[in-house]
Design a protein around this motif. Structure first.
Motif, PDB file in Angstrom:
ATOM      1  N   ARG A 282     -26.717  26.639  12.527  1.00 11.74           N
ATOM      2  CA  ARG A 282     -26.291  27.117  11.199  1.00 11.74           C
ATOM      3  C   ARG A 282     -27.433  27.935  10.599  1.00 11.74           C
ATOM      4  O   ARG A 282     -28.604  27.569  10.735  1.00 11.74           O
ATOM      5  CB  ARG A 282     -25.969  25.918  10.320  1.00 11.74           C
TER       6      ARG A 282
ATOM      7  N   ALA B 122     -30.346  29.234   8.408  1.00 13.03           N
ATOM      8  CA  ALA B 122     -31.312  28.474   7.618  1.00 13.03           C
ATOM      9  C   ALA B 122     -31.249  28.877   6.146  1.00 13.03           C
ATOM     10  O   ALA B 122     -30.611  29.864   5.778  1.00 13.03           O
ATOM     11  CB  ALA B 122     -32.719  28.700   8.163  1.00 13.03           C
ATOM     12  N   PHE B 123     -31.952  28.103   5.333  1.00 10.00           N
ATOM     13  CA  PHE B 123     -32.064  28.422   3.912  1.00 10.00           C
ATOM     14  C   PHE B 123     -32.736  29.785   3.749  1.00 10.00           C
ATOM     15  O   PHE B 123     -33.449  30.250   4.633  1.00 10.00           O
ATOM     16  CB  PHE B 123     -32.907  27.365   3.187  1.00 10.00           C
TER      17      PHE B 123
ATOM     18  N   SER C 276     -36.534  30.121   4.470  1.00 17.02           N
ATOM     19  CA  SER C 276     -37.032  29.802   5.798  1.00 17.02           C
ATOM     20  C   SER C 276     -37.425  31.078   6.526  1.00 17.02           C
ATOM     21  O   SER C 276     -36.744  32.098   6.442  1.00 17.02           O
ATOM     22  CB  SER C 276     -35.971  29.057   6.606  1.00 17.02           C
TER      23      SER C 276
ATOM     24  N   THR D   3     -32.706  29.503  12.112  1.00 15.29           N
ATOM     25  CA  THR D   3     -31.903  28.280  12.216  1.00 15.29           C
ATOM     26  C   THR D   3     -32.809  27.052  12.275  1.00 15.29           C
ATOM     27  O   THR D   3     -34.014  27.157  12.524  1.00 15.29           O
ATOM     28  CB  THR D   3     -31.036  28.289  13.493  1.00 15.29           C
ATOM     29  N   LEU D   4     -32.198  25.893  12.082  1.00 16.84           N
ATOM     30  CA  LEU D   4     -32.939  24.640  12.226  1.00 16.84           C
ATOM     31  C   LEU D   4     -33.416  24.481  13.667  1.00 16.84           C
ATOM     32  O   LEU D   4     -34.523  24.023  13.919  1.00 16.84           O
ATOM     33  CB  LEU D   4     -32.072  23.455  11.803  1.00 16.84           C
TER      34      LEU D   4
ATOM     35  N   ASP E 248     -36.503  26.437  14.063  1.00 13.28           N
ATOM     36  CA  ASP E 248     -37.581  25.764  13.341  1.00 13.28           C
ATOM     37  C   ASP E 248     -38.134  24.588  14.154  1.00 13.28           C
ATOM     38  O   ASP E 248     -39.354  24.411  14.269  1.00 13.28           O
ATOM     39  CB  ASP E 248     -37.067  25.286  11.982  1.00 13.28           C
TER      40      ASP E 248
ATOM     41  N   ASP F  55     -37.198  15.997   5.470  1.00  8.65           N
ATOM     42  CA  ASP F  55     -36.658  17.356   5.506  1.00  8.65           C
ATOM     43  C   ASP F  55     -35.275  17.373   4.851  1.00  8.65           C
ATOM     44  O   ASP F  55     -34.336  16.721   5.330  1.00  8.65           O
ATOM     45  CB  ASP F  55     -36.572  17.838   6.954  1.00  8.65           C
TER      46      ASP F  55
ATOM     47  N   ARG G 263     -32.959  19.477   4.867  1.00  7.12           N
ATOM     48  CA  ARG G 263     -31.868  20.049   5.661  1.00  7.12           C
ATOM     49  C   ARG G 263     -31.097  18.992   6.441  1.00  7.12           C
ATOM     50  O   ARG G 263     -29.919  19.174   6.742  1.00  7.12           O
ATOM     51  CB  ARG G 263     -32.408  21.102   6.631  1.00  7.12           C
TER      52      ARG G 263
END
Length: 163
Positions: A52, A54-55, A58, A62-63, A66, A85, A87
């Motif tokens: 998905r 990321a914010f 970021s 994506t996560l 990260d 975290d 998220r």
């Protein structure tokens, strides 16, 4: 369970921050990692949409990116990064997100063995049951990890894991 959308505003956590902190302290103190026999990404893929976007703030898209960058390439995040975290919503998200995470930690594909899983189930339940937070983790007869909401909880109603 996949956490891909923010929780509706009406789903306020009933597992308190004190209980969550106690659970995280327990998970930090055990000898095996929270991801068990799996790698971190495989463990989290069973719970979250890691791809998905990321914010906005970021630097990575994506996560998954990260995690790859900071946990695998750089190793500049502690193992317990996940507990704080936002998220992944473990510290302040809906109860079901935390409970699904805990159930995954004791799932047969994750836990090192039945004895270890049962020990974790008992300790995680101790964290929740001595409070009135209304949740527990347990295993089914086939040893799959589950969680339940308590309604009309009375201490003698505690579920006993099968052996």
């Amino acid at each position: 369970m996949t956490s891909s959308d923010p929780a509706p505003a009406h789903l306020q956590p009933s597992i308190t921050s004190v209980t969550r902190r106690e659970i995280f302290d327990y998970l930090r103190g055990i000898s095996s990692p929270w991801w068990g026999r799996l790698d971190k990404v495989t463990f989290l893929e069973g719970l979250y949409d890691l791809d998905r976007p990321a914010f906005e703030n970021s630097l990575l898209p994506t996560l998954r990116a990260d995690i790859q960058q900071h946990r695998i390439n750089n190793e500049d995040l502690d193992d317990d990064w996940i507990f704080e975290d936002s998220r992944v919503e473990l510290s302040d998200g809906p109860d079901e997100v935390l409970l699904a995470f805990l159930a995954r930690t004791v799932h047969p594909e994750v836990a090192a063995g039945v004895e270890e899983a049962m020990k974790h189930v008992e300790e995680l339940n101790r964290c929740c049951w001595h409070r009135t937070d209304g949740a527990c983790v347990h295993t089914s007869p086939c040893r799959a990890a589950l969680y339940t909401r308590r309604s009309g909880f009375r201490p003698r109603d505690r579920w006993s894991p099968c052996r």
